[in-house]
Design a protein around this motif. Sequence first.
Motif, PDB file in Angstrom:
ATOM      1  N   ARG A 203      -0.634   0.980  12.272  1.00  0.00           N
ATOM      2  CA  ARG A 203      -0.075  -0.070  11.778  1.00  0.00           C
ATOM      3  C   ARG A 203       1.405  -0.237  11.648  1.00  0.00           C
TER       4      ARG A 203
ATOM      5  N   ASP B  33      -4.756   5.665  11.927  1.00  0.00           N
ATOM      6  CA  ASP B  33      -4.720   4.466  11.421  1.00  0.00           C
ATOM      7  C   ASP B  33      -3.378   3.704  10.769  1.00  0.00           C
ATOM      8  N   LEU B  34      -2.766   4.485  10.045  1.00  0.00           N
ATOM      9  CA  LEU B  34      -1.831   3.987   9.347  1.00  0.00           C
ATOM     10  C   LEU B  34      -0.480   4.116  10.319  1.00  0.00           C
TER      11      LEU B  34
ATOM     12  N   GLU C  46       0.748  -1.108  -0.046  1.00  0.00           N
ATOM     13  CA  GLU C  46       0.090  -0.098  -0.088  1.00  0.00           C
ATOM     14  C   GLU C  46       0.752   1.307  -0.036  1.00  0.00           C
TER      15      GLU C  46
ATOM     16  N   ASP D 205      -1.852  13.003  10.893  1.00  0.00           N
ATOM     17  CA  ASP D 205      -2.225  12.300   9.897  1.00  0.00           C
ATOM     18  C   ASP D 205      -2.899  13.119   8.868  1.00  0.00           C
TER      19      ASP D 205
ATOM     20  N   SER E 181      -8.639   7.953   2.358  1.00  0.00           N
ATOM     21  CA  SER E 181      -8.366   6.781   1.600  1.00  0.00           C
ATOM     22  C   SER E 181      -9.155   5.696   1.795  1.00  0.00           C
TER      23      SER E 181
ATOM     24  N   LYS F  39      -9.290   1.194  11.410  1.00  0.00           N
ATOM     25  CA  LYS F  39      -9.574   0.972  10.071  1.00  0.00           C
ATOM     26  C   LYS F  39      -8.907   0.010   9.361  1.00  0.00           C
TER      27      LYS F  39
HETATM   28  O1  F6P Z   1      -7.886   0.945   6.086  1.00  0.00           O
HETATM   29  C1  F6P Z   1      -8.193   2.060   5.143  1.00  0.00           C
HETATM   30  C2  F6P Z   1      -7.110   2.716   5.115  1.00  0.00           C
HETATM   31  O2  F6P Z   1      -6.738   3.159   3.546  1.00  0.00           O
HETATM   32  C3  F6P Z   1      -5.871   1.898   5.604  1.00  0.00           C
HETATM   33  O3  F6P Z   1      -5.231   1.480   4.482  1.00  0.00           O
HETATM   34  C4  F6P Z   1      -5.038   3.198   6.235  1.00  0.00           C
HETATM   35  O4  F6P Z   1      -4.406   2.325   7.354  1.00  0.00           O
HETATM   36  C5  F6P Z   1      -6.162   4.076   6.602  1.00  0.00           C
HETATM   37  O5  F6P Z   1      -6.984   3.634   5.911  1.00  0.00           O
HETATM   38  C6  F6P Z   1      -5.576   5.187   6.655  1.00  0.00           C
HETATM   39  O6  F6P Z   1      -6.084   5.795   7.533  1.00  0.00           O
HETATM   40  P1  F6P Z   1      -5.434   7.033   8.471  1.00  0.00           P
HETATM   41  O7  F6P Z   1      -5.823   8.322   7.720  1.00  0.00           O
HETATM   42  O8  F6P Z   1      -6.285   6.967   9.827  1.00  0.00           O
HETATM   43  O9  F6P Z   1      -4.087   6.674   8.749  1.00  0.00           O
END
Ligand code: F6P
Length: 441
Positions: free
Chosen positions: A371, A367-368, A117, A253, A197, A404
């Motif tokens: 992760r 979220d990213l 990604e 973010d 996204s 997410k």
């Molecule tokens: O899950 C949807 C997504 O595109 C993920 O790939 C990514 O972790 C997230 O959204 C991005 O979210 P954020 O802007 O909260 O990091």
Amino acid sequence: MAVVPASLSGQDVGSFAYLTIKDRIPQILTKVIDTLHRHKSEFFEKHGEEGVEAEKKAISLLSKLRNELQTDKPIIPLVEKFVDTDIWNQYLEYQQSLLNESDGKSRWFYSPWLFVECYMYRRIHEAIIQSPPIDYFDVFKESKEQNFYESRESVIALCTHLQQLIKTIEDLDENQLKDEFFKLLQISLWGNKCDLSLSGGESSSQKTDVLNSLEDLKPFILLNDMEHLWSLLSNCKKTREKASVTRVYIVLDNSGFELVTDLILANFLLSSELATEVHFYGKTIPWFVSDTTIHDFNWLIEQVKHGNHKWMSKCGADWEEYVKMGKWVYHDHIFWTLPHEYCAMPQVAPDLYAELQKAHLILFKGDLNYRKLTGDRKWEFSVPFHQALNGFHPAPLCTIRTLKAEIQVGLKPGQGEQLMASEPCWWTSGKYGIFQYDGPL
Ligand code: F6P
Ligand code: MG
């Protein structure tokens, strides 16, 4: 080396990673190609014949990328020389070295989701920088700006709330100050719903009154470590010597409404003296559709300042002043747009790790970031957050994230399983949120 679980990947048919690679990322790519088409006359033709040719080139590179993705072709090295090209290509080699498959090629559906990604967004950037004179074009700019404009009423409500609060901040007792801090933290959390996204680049602005929804949203906070943040910062404030500093770092973010909520929080941190400096970390290239770049950061402050509303303008003017005075500092670092897990930061970006060690508290938005903090791995729900960080402990830190992606650690035994039984999409819909802290208690 500690044993860590496998990475999330598109191999698991039906998983959120699989659906993202199969549907959502191609959709985002198509939207990017449309954006280039739509800006033809207004932007590219301004550069004459060269501009039109550049636009065609970028579109053909992006179409090729979409085809590689949809037919699960091998991931290929980056070709255009840029500051991070070698690091990316080394990372690809490293991924290939982990494969057992006979052809030794990383593929979209068979490589870690986090890697592919991130790689997709880096390839979009490559297509743009390979196409001068349009190599500074931000393909997501329009969506980010639209998100901000559509959230105008909510932005006004937040700016008004903050300015009223500041007027009486010195009269507030400890409990009242703490309540206000918690309110603004929650606003910053729910601001993270506005990422573009997840919605495939479609509009996702804040149209409802978030200030008055906080009570209703409380049941959706799965982990709530706000008390730790308060203890830490109020303690810093009490014990701080006259000339010394308390630094809060915010790893930003999304731009648009979420960025406004982060700046409101950052403003409160200074006004309440819970912090004396706020450092922001953004992205050096357009990233995951809505992530904040220096251009977005400056643009948004400017928009707030000229927002044609008394309290909005006051906020914008104050924010500009904080930047001028060095109370707010914006930083760039290529590490944030690499595919690496954060536990690799001391090796890959030791300078950044050393910088983060100077923080009294680091807030990781979104979220990213979550992760990357947890390596985007298949951890059990009840694994402690500290363990999932896998050695990444530069300073006390807290993640502020709406869920997410199919990853969550630090839950009570049985909690994740229970949620799964009643609401299978609980961890991908953005409906739930967390404040998860790691650091001294
Ligand atoms: O899950 C949807 C997504 O595109 C993920 O790939 C990514 O972790 C997230 O959204 C991005 O979210 P954020 O802007 O909260 O990091
Ligand atoms: Mg984002």
